[in-house]
Design an enzyme around this catalytic site. Structure first.
Site, mmCIF file in Angstrom:
data_model
loop_
_atom_site.group_PDB
_atom_site.id
_atom_site.type_symbol
_atom_site.label_atom_id
_atom_site.label_comp_id
_atom_site.label_asym_id
_atom_site.label_seq_id
_atom_site.Cartn_x
_atom_site.Cartn_y
_atom_site.Cartn_z
ATOM 1 C CB THR A 83 -0.917 0.024 1.244
ATOM 2 O OG1 THR A 83 -1.518 1.314 1.365
ATOM 3 C CG2 THR A 83 -0.144 -0.249 2.512
ATOM 4 C CB CYS A 196 -4.236 4.930 -3.725
ATOM 5 S SG CYS A 196 -5.294 3.843 -2.754
#
Length: 229
Positions: A83, A196
């Protein structure tokens, strides 16, 4: 082949993309029945998201540091945080393990340099777009970074958490992202970082003429290179 340790679950939708891309990359390079040597520690994203929202980054660092240590104990020779946002606490994780951490922003910066991109737009969570932990690593590599305006950032953040992290892929949200990308291109951005790991579920290169840099794919490719060298 070296063993990779993945800290995943943030969200599990993007973690499965990591798993698929890394294994596919190894198979492409080595052929036959080859697949990646991986150890996965998948956290409960609801707990992590609550820490993010409340600004409890130290507590989040403790959780992910324990995950990293577990991966190292299980035989991981490098750690990956699957992430972008949680790279905010990458230094805390690096401090507790003795194996390298493959940083997503460093892999992205290298790809931008190879493509001769000097000015890039950054899309991601509000934390990634507004704070320096990610942008500064790009700036240190000589890449200028632009971000959307405040209302655009708020809507992007909402779409990520309320939709993409819950597996909802909506055409109206894709249109919103494409409008933001167009506005940033008009400001001089030569490419767009999907900063993201869920955004790649919504936006693909076929949707825009602006060069797209999907950090999930870039990070996974860098992991394959590392594991095979």
């Amino acid at each position: 082949m070296k063993t990779l340790g993945l800290i995943g679950g943030m969200s599990w939708e993007s973690t499965q993309t990591y798993y698929q891309l890394i294994n596919a990359g190894v198979k492409q390079r080595l052929g036959g029945l080859n697949s990646a040597k991986l150890v996965l520690y998948s956290v409960n994203f609801a707990e992590i998201e609550q820490m993010q929202a409340q600004g409890e980054w130290l507590q989040a660092a403790k959780v992910l540091s324990r995950a990293a240590l577990s991966l190292q104990t299980a035989g991981a020779e490098a750690i990956m945080i699957c992430t972008n946002t949680m790279h905010k606490i990458a230094p805390e994780i690096e401090a507790v393990v003795s194996v390298p951490l493959l940083h997503i922003a460093d892999a992205t910066a290298m790809e931008l340099q190879q493509q001769r991109i000097e000015h890039v737009a950054l899309l991601g969570t509000a934390f990634t777009m507004e704070q320096d932990f990610y942008k500064q690593r790009l700036l240190d590599k000589g890449v200028r970074v632009s971000i959307p305006n405040q209302p655009q950032r708020a809507e992007i953040h909402r779409i990520i958490y309320d939709e993409l992290c819950q597996g909802k892929i909506l055409p109206t949200s894709r249109d919103t992202f494409l409008q933001v990308i167009d506005s940033l291109q008009q400001q001089g951005a030569q490419g767009v970082i999907l900063g993201c790991t869920e955004i790649g579920l919504l936006i693909e290169q076929a949707h825009t003429t602006v060069p797209i840099f999907d950090t999930t794919a870039i990070h996974a490719a860098a992991a394959v290179d590392w594991s095979l060298h």
